[in-house]
Write an enzyme that holds these catalytic residues in place. Structure first.
Site, PDB file in Angstrom:
ATOM      1  N   ASP A 441       0.844  -1.201   0.000  1.00 15.00           N
ATOM      2  CA  ASP A 441       0.000   0.000   0.000  1.00 15.00           C
ATOM      3  C   ASP A 441       0.875   1.245   0.000  1.00 15.00           C
ATOM      4  O   ASP A 441       1.898   1.281   0.690  1.00 15.00           O
ATOM      5  CB  ASP A 441      -0.902   0.004   1.236  1.00 15.00           C
ATOM      6  CG  ASP A 441      -2.165   0.829   1.050  1.00 15.00           C
ATOM      7  OD1 ASP A 441      -2.118   1.824   0.300  1.00 15.00           O
ATOM      8  OD2 ASP A 441      -3.195   0.481   1.648  1.00 15.00           O
ATOM      9  N   HIS A 443      -0.450   4.612   0.240  1.00 11.39           N
ATOM     10  CA  HIS A 443      -1.164   5.808   0.683  1.00 11.39           C
ATOM     11  C   HIS A 443      -0.764   6.173   2.105  1.00 11.39           C
ATOM     12  O   HIS A 443      -0.757   5.322   2.990  1.00 11.39           O
ATOM     13  CB  HIS A 443      -2.670   5.579   0.606  1.00 11.39           C
ATOM     14  CG  HIS A 443      -3.138   5.240  -0.779  1.00 11.39           C
ATOM     15  ND1 HIS A 443      -3.123   3.957  -1.265  1.00 11.39           N
ATOM     16  CD2 HIS A 443      -3.605   6.028  -1.781  1.00 11.39           C
ATOM     17  CE1 HIS A 443      -3.576   3.973  -2.510  1.00 11.39           C
ATOM     18  NE2 HIS A 443      -3.869   5.205  -2.845  1.00 11.39           N
ATOM     19  N   SER A 494      -4.818  -4.497   2.121  1.00  9.01           N
ATOM     20  CA  SER A 494      -4.066  -4.077   3.306  1.00  9.01           C
ATOM     21  C   SER A 494      -4.680  -4.652   4.578  1.00  9.01           C
ATOM     22  O   SER A 494      -3.984  -4.842   5.582  1.00  9.01           O
ATOM     23  CB  SER A 494      -4.026  -2.550   3.396  1.00  9.01           C
ATOM     24  OG  SER A 494      -3.380  -2.001   2.280  1.00  9.01           O
TER      25      SER A 494
END
Length: 933
Positions: A441, A443, A494
């Protein structure tokens, strides 16, 4: 008889020759006839005002340009047509055509189109080995065939050359290939060894100017007939908006680079200041940063920044309330922290340091006192997140002043203890909290905000960044002896990684509480999936404002037992509720759901035909255009300010701060657009398509004309619906064809979809599906610069704006699709508010989201679009897109198409879906279950 030898000089020409001799001074390449470098020129070209655009070229020649750079790389232009048209017109203007042309493009087809138009000897900008030697040689042969000189970028398969050694290595390798394999004359080779930004605040950037100058000297020694060029404006990137300092930096840099052998450069010929006319103080400061002298601990950089601020402030009249400057240093520090004022923080911190016995006392005393006020105001709702982040920026700058003194004091104490033979016991210090975005991930805006808020409340934050593996997280937690571990994630895979980390913590007998946060996480998922795997405390944190309270409870010996017991009781009830609901059969069978599909009269429907099939690449989309399509509501939500836009700007509670935030955001937008910090890249495509059940068959042809097929797999709602309400699948919105005409899965398709329609089917023509992928590139160097400057506020602001620009890009592109590329709503007239409310025909659902929750379908989307090659977007192992500010999806044009959520599905549909995808049921379930629960 005297025989005259032709000297090996670089010979270029327009209507007049330009011979670059050893005694020739620096050659100016005019940069304004470039759609990416001049708004005026770009506007004129887009409006087909080519005759008027020639005036920009004429101005460059009149200002002293000896070569004119022409670039037509714009997503809204047909680059080949624009380059051809402009160069043909330019050739008919003797006062412009007298000088040589530099054909500048990132697309070789545009370069080749330009080569067909110029009537003299031109320069191609550029070719490189970034795609390997074979493509490099192919492009070089074409340039040679047209008689052009070439600029070779110091760029190979490993990336751009950033050190002296790499610059020399790549240039030598390219020179050997061009002269020995292609047969290029050495004097027709021009190297661009990459000019990078200096004075960014990052120590590793400080030597970039020296690296270029020294590499230039060595390249000219090794390859004396080759020439050196570069984009000079890159050097002063850190001082964007301050033309006075930038022009001085350019002149000082050129003074030394030309001495080293630099022959030419892309500059604005009308904006070069004479070296000797630069005021002495500024010239010395520029020399210090460019030559990286007197720059230990960024001293030279800081001095130039300070000088730049005085220049920037000239002519600006601003009345400030400076009464607080008369208060004690403690009160001044508190005022600066609460109000986010950085202007005097270094001076005040130094004054406080000299008044206190130890530098650490300044942090533990007035600084923490000020941050406690910030924390109290934030907790009471009297300060808002943007203000807190500004306070953190002040705190970090102050701590940066004190850190060298604290480290020196530690070293002195250590040496004293060693000498005395005693034990050096350091104080335990603040509680440590480790934060990380999990593996796969990318972000991290939310995580960064949580880190800032916790940091403002006195916690020592260890931020491991993004895409961090479980082993790295847990090893760092044990090594650093952290008190709390915080995990963040945005995409659904995630969540599985968080479950894995919880299991690993139990296996390793760890004891730290585990915080769970991120857009995809939820209290329910935490209770059902993560908490049962780790018994020593798992807590879902909704947002940054709650993180302080949670951390405080977990770190208090008095509060922790009762707090965790309350959480366990709450999560146990949530899990029981979930399990009970899960056992209720509130859905219909899959065959029944298939029967209850959307009713569409396909016999009376004429599918719209796109203006092209295959893919269209969108390079250099104008960010100034995209900003008009920004949905500001999610921007404010990212800053934990909730409300509709623009009403939030006048809200009685948050209105004043929301307005300040909006003003700051637009100021940063202005800068990043003007200075070209970021680049918008995208790709869009359309293909013939047909549906069969919940599958959609796409036919495509490759460059060799071979037709094959791609099968998309969609899911169908199974929830029991009211009468006359269909169980939706995205496949319902694509025209079906008779089953007998469809090939079996994974077989080669010999005919396109259009020929699958039997004469007696009654269907008028084939249907189509579209897809897109868009991204905002170039964020990293600016994020690093803000981090180096301890500026979390602008770092988070830039990340949030990049996300908004990516979404705006998707909105803008969907409009182009509806009105032009697919053209099924040519007369659409919607205002921005109506666009945000999706009051248009057609949808653009994204893989991994409610209507098509399987992230693995992104593989097919990326393959169809060649998204990595065409838009620079990659996929992580968990199928997150990188850069993080990216959006992709499918296009459906049918007027009945709509957004929906699939919801729960039964085992029989899961089995059917896995079979259609050709994957084990367990794997299909793993990818789907987080989105379906």
């Amino acid at each position: 008889m005297t025989i005259h030898t032709i000297q090996p000089f670089l010979r270029l020409s327009g209507l007049e020759p330009l011979v670059v001799r050893p005694e020739t001074n620096f050659v100016n390449i005019g940069e304004r006839t470039n759609v990416t470098g001049s708004k005026k020129f770009a506007r004129l070209i887009r409006e087909n005002k080519y005759e008027e655009a020639l005036s920009v070229a004429r101005q460059q020649v009149e200002s002293g340009a000896q070569i004119i750079d022409v670039n037509m790389d714009d997503a809204l232009l047909d680059g080949v047509q624009a380059m051809t048209t402009f160069l043909n017109l330019l050739q008919s203007e003797p006062d412009i055509a007298k000088i040589p042309v530099m054909i500048d493009s990132s697309k070789f087809e545009i370069i080749e189109a330009g080569l067909k138009c110029v009537q003299g000897k031109c320069i191609v900008n550029s070719i490189s080995m970034k795609e390997g030697e074979q493509k490099f040689i192919e492009h070089a042969f074409i340039c040679q065939a047209y008689g052009a000189a070439v600029i070779v970028m110091a760029f190979d398969e490993k990336g751009q050359a950033d050190t002296k050694e790499r610059k020399i290595e790549i240039c030598q390798r390219a020179y050997k290939i061009l002269t020995e394999q292609v047969g290029f004359a050495p004097q027709d080779i021009i190297f661009d060894p990459n000019i990078f930004a200096i004075a960014t605040g990052m120590e590793e950037h400080n030597n970039y100017g020296v690296d270029f100058i020294e590499a230039t000297h060595e390249i000219k020694r090794l390859m004396p007939l080759a020439k050196i060029s570069g984009g000079v404006s890159n050097l002063s990137f850190s001082f964007r908006g301050n033309d006075h300092v930038r022009e001085a930096m350019h002149s000082v840099f050129l003074y030394y680079a030309i001495k080293a052998g630099m022959d030419m450069g892309i500059v604005n010929a009308g904006q070069l200041v004479v070296y000797d006319e630069i005021e002495p103080k500024l010239r010395e400061l520029c020399e210090d940063v460019i030559l990286n002298r007197n720059n230990q601990n960024n001293e030279a950089t800081e001095k130039l920044i300070a000088f730049a601020e005085t220049v920037k402030a000239k002519g600006k009249v601003e009345v400030k309330d400076e009464a607080w400057r008369k208060a004690s240093v403690e009160e001044r520090l508190k005022h600066a922290l609460v109000n986010g004022i950085t202007e005097y923080i270094e001076t005040d911190t130094e004054e406080a340091r000299q008044q206190y016995a130890r530098p650490l006392d300044v942090i533990e005393g007035p600084l923490m006192a000020g941050m406690n006020v910030v924390g109290d105001l934030f907790g009471a709702g009297k300060m808002f997140l943007p203000q807190v982040v500004k306070s953190a920026r002040v705190m970090k700058k102050s701590v940066a002043v004190l850190t060298p003194f604290i480290e020196q004091e530690k070293e002195d104490r250590k040496q004293a203890h060693l000498k005395a033979g005693t034990v050096n016991e350091e104080a335990a210090g603040a509680a440590k909290i480790l934060l990380a975005t999990v593996k796969g991930d990318v972000h991290d805006i939310g995580k960064n905000i949580v880190g800032v808020v916790l940091g403002c409340n006195g916690y020592d934050i260890i931020d491991l960044g993004v895409m961090v593996s479980a082993d790295k997280i847990l090893e760092a937690a044990q090594k650093e002896q952290v008190d709390i571990i915080g995990l963040s994630g945005l995409i659904t895979p995630s969540l599985d990684e968080m479950v894995h980390i919880a299991r690993e913590m139990k296996r390793r007998n760890m004891h730290q509480p585990l915080l769970i946060g991120g857009a995809t996480t939820s209290r329910m998922h935490t209770a059902v999936k993560i908490a049962p795997e780790y018994e020593l405390g798992v807590v879902h944190v909704l947002d940054a404002s709650r993180s302080v309270t949670v951390a405080g409870s977990l770190l208090s010996e008095d509060q922790k037992p009762a707090f965790l017991e309350g959480i366990k009781t709450e999560y146990r009830k949530l899990k029981e509720s979930f399990d009970n609901k899960k056992s209720i059969k509130n859905y219909i069978s899959y065959p029944a759901a298939l029967e209850n599909k959307v009713k569409i009269d396909w016999l009376q429907y004429q599918p719209p035909v796109p203006e092209f099939t295959g893919v269209k690449v969108l390079d250099q989309v104008d960010l100034n255009e995209l900003r008009n399509y920004i949905d500001w509501k999610p921007f404010f939500i990212a800053w934990e300010m909730h409300g509709n836009f623009p009403e939030i700007l006048t809200d009685s509670v948050v209105g004043i701060e929301a307005t300040k935030l909006y003003k700051d955001a637009n100021a940063l937008l202005d800068t990043l657009i003007k200075e070209k910090w970021l680049e918008a890249k995208g790709v869009v495509g359309f293909w013939q398509a047909a549906s069969k059940g919940d599958s959609v068959l796409i036919t495509r042809s490759n460059e060799e004309g071979i037709t094959d097929k791609v099968q998309l797999q969609f899911l169908r709602q199974q929830v029991k619906k009211a009468e006359n309400q269909p169980n939706l699948s995205l496949a319902d919105f694509i025209q079906p064809v008779p089953d007998s005409k469809l090939p079996t899965p994974n077989s080669k398709l010999q005919t396109p979809v259009s020929q699958l329609l039997s004469p007696d089917s009654g269907l008028p023509s084939p249907d189509y599906i579209g897809s897109f992928a868009v991204s905002i590139h170039g964020l990293e160097p600016h994020i690093k610069a803000f981090e180096a400057n301890h500026d979390d506020y602008n770092k988070i602001m830039l990340q949030a704006l990049a996300d908004r620009l990516a979404e705006a890009f998707a909105e803008w592109l969907h409009l182009k699709v509806r009105t032009e590329f697919w053209g099924y709503a040519k007369n659409e007239q919607l205002n921005p508010d109506e666009l945000i409310k999706e009051q248009y025909t057609g949808i653009r659902p994204a893989p991994g989201y409610p209507a098509c929750p399987d992230h693995t379908e992104k593989y097919k989307l990326f393959d169809l679009l060649h998204a990595t090659q065409n838009a620079g977007i990659g996929l992580t192992e968990s199928l997150a897109m990188y850069p993080a500010s990216s959006v992709c999806g499918w296009y459906f044009s049918h007027p009945q198409s709509q957004y929906f959520g699939v919801g729960k599905i039964s085992q029989d549909q899961l089995q059917d879906y896995a079979t259609r995808k050709g994957m084990p049921v367990e794997e299909a379930e793993r990818w789907l279950r987080q989105n379906l629960e």
